[in-house]
Design an enzyme around this catalytic site. Structure first.
Site, PDB file in Angstrom:
ATOM      1  N   HIS A  77     -51.877  18.806 110.699  1.00 45.99           N
ATOM      2  CA  HIS A  77     -53.277  18.906 110.904  1.00 45.99           C
ATOM      3  C   HIS A  77     -53.208  18.130 112.441  1.00 45.99           C
ATOM      4  O   HIS A  77     -52.384  17.358 113.005  1.00 45.99           O
ATOM      5  CB  HIS A  77     -53.931  17.629 109.975  1.00 45.99           C
ATOM      6  N   ASP A 121     -56.745  22.273 103.415  1.00 45.40           N
ATOM      7  CA  ASP A 121     -57.024  23.912 103.267  1.00 45.40           C
ATOM      8  C   ASP A 121     -55.774  24.316 102.599  1.00 45.40           C
ATOM      9  O   ASP A 121     -56.239  25.406 101.907  1.00 45.40           O
ATOM     10  CB  ASP A 121     -56.772  24.169 104.882  1.00 45.40           C
TER      11      ASP A 121
END
Length: 432
Positions: free
Chosen positions: A312, A370
Site C-alpha cells: 500500500h 483490495d
C-alpha cells in the site's frame, strides 16, 4: 535550498540564496508536525515542488488519522478494527459527520431519517434509459449523482447550515438506491424500490439482488460483511477522491456536484479500481499450479509485472483494514460454502505464500484490503463492474464529512496549486 528544523514547535529555518527565512511549524494532536509554507512565495519568490502532494498537508482535519508506519487508521480517534467489530455503518456515519458516536436515541433518530429518504424522485428513473444498456455503472453514478442538484434546489445553498444538513442526509440515503438502480439497469432487471423495514446494508442488498418474481431473504452473514466493508471504506484521510471533493467544494460548487467529482476520481484504476485489478490478476493466473510462475515474475524487477492487491502507498506495515477484511472474507466463503471456485483457490494459496515468503515479508508486501474485498464481493455475487460503485457508496459519507468540515473552516479558500513551468519562454508572434 537547505531546510533545518528546530525541535518542538520552534519555527523551521530555510536558507535560500544566502538569506534565512523562518517558517512556522504547526503541530497536530498526533502525527508529524507540518511546516507552514503559506508565506514562502512572498518571502523568497519560490514555490514548493511536490508532485502528488505526498509531503504536503492541504488542510487541517479532525476526521481521520493514518499512521502508515504503525499500520494504524483512526476515525475520530477510534481504531478502525474496533469500529468494524463492534459498531455498524450508520453509527460510523454519525461519528464521521458529528465527531462522536451516537447515543441510542440519536442512532434511532439518525437511522430513521436516513431510511425515510432512500427513495429518489421518480422522474430520475428516466435518466437511466438515456444510457446505453452496456454503460459502466460508474459512468451512470457520475451522471445521476451530479443530476441530483437539478432535483433538490432546496439544499444547494452551501452557506446555509440547514441546507448542508439536508444535502448530507439526501446523499447518504439516496446513493445506495442510485447505485442499486445502476446495477439493475446494467443487467436489464427492473428497479427494486427500498423498503423501510430493512437496515441500510440489507436494504441495499435487496435492491441489488431481489426481483419482482419472488421474495428475497437477506443472508445475515452477507449483510454484516457488507456493512463491515462499508465501514472499512468510509474514509481514508486526504486521498485522491477526497482531495477532489475538497478542491471542487473550495470553488463553492454545490454538494451534489462535489460528490459526483469524487466519484469520477474514484473510478480511476489506481484508486477505487484497485480491487478490480486484483481480481483481474487472479483471473490471469487462473490456477494454483501457475502461482509459482507469477511469483517468480513478481520478484523479477525486469519483468514489469507486479502482484495487484499487495502492499500500500501509505501503509508500510500491514493495512489494518486488511486484517478485518481477511476475517470477513473467510466468514463469507464459509457461510456460502464456496470451496470449489478456482479463482478463490488461487487467492487463498497466493495469500498463504505472501504471508510466509521471505521476499514479500521483507518488503512488507502484505495482502491489502483490495485483495480481500475483491474476493469477498465476487463471492457475494457482485460483478467486477460494481466493485468501485460499492466503494463509492461507502466513501460518500467520508466525502460529505470532509466537504462539511471544509465549508465550516474559516481558513478555507479556493484551491489553486502552482506549477514549475518548463515550456517555451516568452516569444513574439512572427510577423510576415
Amino acid at each position: 535550498m537547505n531546510v533545518q528544523n528546530k525541535p518542538g514547535p520552534a519555527p523551521a529555518q530555510l536558507t535560500h540564496q544566502g538569506r534565512a527565512v523562518e517558517l512556522p511549524v504547526r503541530s497536530g494532536s498526533i502525527g508529524p508536525d507540518v511546516i507552514d509554507v503559506g508565506g514562502l512565495y512572498k518571502e523568497t519568490g519560490c514555490f514548493t515542488y511536490d508532485p502528488g502532494f505526498t509531503s504536503t498537508a492541504n488542510c487541517s482535519s479532525k476526521i481521520t488519522y493514518i499512521d502508515g508506519d504503525k499500520g494504524e487508521l483512526l476515525y475520530r480517534g477510534y481504531p478502525i478494527e474496533q469500529l468494524a467489530e463492534h459498531s455498524d455503518f450508520l453509527a460510523v456515519c454519525y461519528l464521521l459527520l458529528n465527531g462522536e458516536l451516537p447515543t441510542n436515541e440519536q442512532f434511532r433518530d439518525f437511522s430513521r431519517t436516513i431510511t425515510n429518504h432512500t427513495m429518489v424522485h421518480e422522474q430520475m428513473t428516466r435518466f437511466y434509459t438515456g444510457f446505453r444498456r452496456d454503460a459502466h455503472p460508474m459512468a451512470i453514478m457520475v451522471g445521476v449523482v451530479g443530476a441530483l442538484s437539478a432535483f433538490y434546489h432546496d439544499s444547494l445553498d452551501i452557506n446555509d447550515p440547514d441546507h448542508r444538513r439536508v444535502a448530507t442526509i439526501r446523499m447518504l440515503a439516496k446513493t445506495p438506491t442510485i447505485a442499486a438502480m445502476a446495477y439493475k439497469y446494467s443487467i436489464g432487471h427492473p428497479f427494486m424500490y427500498p423498503k423501510n423495514d430493512l437496515d441500510y446494508t440489507s436494504n441495499f442488498l435487496r435492491m441489488c439482488f431481489a426481483t419482482p418474481c419472488e421474495d428475497y431473504r437477506v443472508h445475515p452473514v452477507i449483510s454484516r460483511a457488507l456493512d463491515r466493508i462499508f465501514i472499512l471504506h468510509a474514509d481514508h484521510e486526504q486521498n485522491a477522491s477526497t482531495s477532489t471533493v475538497r478542491l471542487a467544494g473550495s470553488s463553492g460548487a454545490n454538494p451534489f456536484a462535489c460528490i459526483a467529482a469524487g466519484i469520477a476520481c474514484l473510478w480511476g484504476p489506481a484508486h477505487g479500481g484497485a480491487n478490480e485489478a486484483a481480481l483481474n490478476m487472479l483471473e490471469e493466473i487462473g490456477s494454483v499450479d501457475r502461482i509459482p510462475e507469477f511469483i517468480k515474475k513478481a520478484k523479477d524487477k525486469t519483468s514489469g509485472f507486479r502482484l495487484m492487491g499487495f502492499g500500500h502507498r501509505v501503509y508500510k506495515n500491514y493495512d489494518p483494514r486488511a486484517k478485518v477484511m481477511q476475517k470477513t472474507c473467510h466468514e463469507v466463503l464459509t457461510a456460502l460454502d464456496i470451496t470449489n471456485d478456482p479463482l478463490l483457490k488461487v487467492a487463498m494459496e497466493l495469500e498463504r505464500i505472501a504471508l510466509q515468503d521471505d521476499y514479500f515479508v521483507s518488503k512488507k508486501l502484505y495482502p491489502n484490503i483490495d485483495f480481500y474485498s475483491g474476493i469477498t464481493l465476487r463471492a457475494m455475487g457482485f460483478p467486477v463492474s460494481m466493485f468501485t460503485v460499492l466503494f463509492a457508496v461507502a466513501r460518500t459519507v467520508g466525502w460529505i464529512a470532509q466537504w462539511k468540515e471544509m465549508m465550516e473552516d474559516p481558513d478555507q479558500k479556493i484551491g489553486r496549486p502552482r506549477q514549475l513551468y518548463i515550456g517555451s519562454p516568452r516569444r513574439e508572434f512572427p510577423m510576415i
